[in-house]
Design a protein around this motif. Structure first.
Motif, PDB file in Angstrom:
ATOM      1  N   PHE A  82      40.635 -35.348 -18.543  1.00  0.00           N
ATOM      2  CA  PHE A  82      42.067 -34.886 -18.775  1.00  0.00           C
ATOM      3  C   PHE A  82      41.923 -33.740 -19.568  1.00  0.00           C
ATOM      4  N   ILE A  83      41.095 -33.900 -20.735  1.00  0.00           N
ATOM      5  CA  ILE A  83      41.084 -32.613 -21.488  1.00  0.00           C
ATOM      6  C   ILE A  83      40.354 -31.513 -21.072  1.00  0.00           C
ATOM      7  N   HIS A  84      39.278 -31.895 -20.386  1.00  0.00           N
ATOM      8  CA  HIS A  84      38.504 -30.621 -19.564  1.00  0.00           C
ATOM      9  C   HIS A  84      38.207 -30.932 -18.260  1.00  0.00           C
ATOM     10  N   PRO A  85      39.142 -30.667 -17.159  1.00  0.00           N
ATOM     11  CA  PRO A  85      38.841 -30.985 -16.056  1.00  0.00           C
ATOM     12  C   PRO A  85      37.687 -30.409 -15.124  1.00  0.00           C
ATOM     13  N   ASN A  89      29.503 -28.588 -20.166  1.00  0.00           N
ATOM     14  CA  ASN A  89      27.898 -29.028 -20.558  1.00  0.00           C
ATOM     15  C   ASN A  89      28.418 -30.242 -21.642  1.00  0.00           C
ATOM     16  N   LYS A  90      29.315 -30.040 -22.626  1.00  0.00           N
ATOM     17  CA  LYS A  90      29.397 -30.979 -23.799  1.00  0.00           C
ATOM     18  C   LYS A  90      30.044 -32.233 -23.269  1.00  0.00           C
ATOM     19  N   ILE A  91      31.123 -31.853 -22.117  1.00  0.00           N
ATOM     20  CA  ILE A  91      32.047 -33.091 -21.660  1.00  0.00           C
ATOM     21  C   ILE A  91      30.875 -33.852 -20.874  1.00  0.00           C
ATOM     22  N   LEU A  93      27.647 -34.227 -21.354  1.00  0.00           N
ATOM     23  CA  LEU A  93      26.683 -35.049 -22.416  1.00  0.00           C
ATOM     24  C   LEU A  93      27.548 -36.122 -22.829  1.00  0.00           C
ATOM     25  N   ILE A  94      29.065 -36.034 -23.217  1.00  0.00           N
ATOM     26  CA  ILE A  94      29.497 -37.177 -23.734  1.00  0.00           C
ATOM     27  C   ILE A  94      29.678 -38.214 -22.543  1.00  0.00           C
ATOM     28  N   LYS A  95      29.825 -37.872 -21.311  1.00  0.00           N
ATOM     29  CA  LYS A  95      29.789 -38.869 -20.293  1.00  0.00           C
ATOM     30  C   LYS A  95      28.480 -39.583 -19.989  1.00  0.00           C
ATOM     31  N   ASP A  96      27.459 -38.823 -20.114  1.00  0.00           N
ATOM     32  CA  ASP A  96      26.198 -39.184 -20.069  1.00  0.00           C
ATOM     33  C   ASP A  96      25.783 -40.309 -21.137  1.00  0.00           C
ATOM     34  N   ILE A  97      26.179 -39.987 -22.320  1.00  0.00           N
ATOM     35  CA  ILE A  97      25.968 -40.897 -23.199  1.00  0.00           C
ATOM     36  C   ILE A  97      26.705 -42.274 -23.244  1.00  0.00           C
ATOM     37  N   ALA A  98      28.056 -42.141 -22.617  1.00  0.00           N
ATOM     38  CA  ALA A  98      28.834 -43.410 -22.384  1.00  0.00           C
ATOM     39  C   ALA A  98      28.266 -44.356 -21.438  1.00  0.00           C
ATOM     40  N   ALA A  99      27.713 -43.468 -20.128  1.00  0.00           N
ATOM     41  CA  ALA A  99      27.028 -44.370 -19.064  1.00  0.00           C
ATOM     42  C   ALA A  99      25.914 -44.797 -19.655  1.00  0.00           C
ATOM     43  N   GLY A 100      25.101 -44.171 -20.386  1.00  0.00           N
ATOM     44  CA  GLY A 100      23.782 -44.619 -20.936  1.00  0.00           C
ATOM     45  C   GLY A 100      24.057 -45.955 -21.819  1.00  0.00           C
ATOM     46  N   ALA A 101      25.222 -45.969 -22.543  1.00  0.00           N
ATOM     47  CA  ALA A 101      25.577 -47.398 -23.077  1.00  0.00           C
ATOM     48  C   ALA A 101      25.675 -48.624 -22.007  1.00  0.00           C
ATOM     49  N   VAL A 102      26.093 -48.284 -21.179  1.00  0.00           N
ATOM     50  CA  VAL A 102      26.484 -49.281 -19.841  1.00  0.00           C
ATOM     51  C   VAL A 102      25.291 -49.628 -19.197  1.00  0.00           C
TER      52      VAL A 102
END
Length: 122
Positions: A82-85, A89-91, A93-102
């Motif tokens: 939503f913020i950055h459709p 690269n930074k978005i 990274l954020i998505k990868d970190i969240a997926a890494g937690a799962v």
């Protein structure tokens, strides 16, 4: 000025929104569907192998952790999109970190499953 709703009414609404979110996750997210099926399978295995009270507690905590983190991961992805459709690269990274937690929780949940069920199978 509108009348302020009671604490009880607000809690009921909150539960309703949470339920709606859980159903939305199950209907729209492929990964949570897979995790839900796995949760059903290990739950059936728990009954089949008559696992102990403590094993049930640990298994249910593992299932809850993985599925909850998947929900948080999905929310983070939706916010990021939503913020950055467009790709950023930074978005990413954020998505990868969240997926890494799962992923981490899934690995440990799998280890828990092996610890509980391997001795019962062999």
């Amino acid at each position: 000025m509108s009348k302020k709703e009671s604490f009880f009414v607000n809690r009921l609404k909150s539960v309703g929104y949470a339920y709606k979110g859980a159903i939305l996750l199950l209907k729209t997210e492929a990964s949570i569907k897979i995790q839900f099926v796995i949760a059903l399978i290990v739950t059936a295995a728990g009954f089949f192998f008559n696992i102990s009270y403590n094993e049930w507690l640990i298994q249910l905590l593992a299932i809850g952790l993985v599925m909850s983190l998947e929900g948080i991961n999905t929310a983070i992805e939706e916010i990021a999109n939503f913020i950055h459709p467009e790709h950023h690269n930074k978005i990413g990274l954020i998505k990868d970190i969240a997926a890494g937690a799962v992923f981490i929780s899934s690995v440990f949940a799998s280890i828990i499953g092996l610890i509980i069920y391997l001795p019962k199978i062999f």
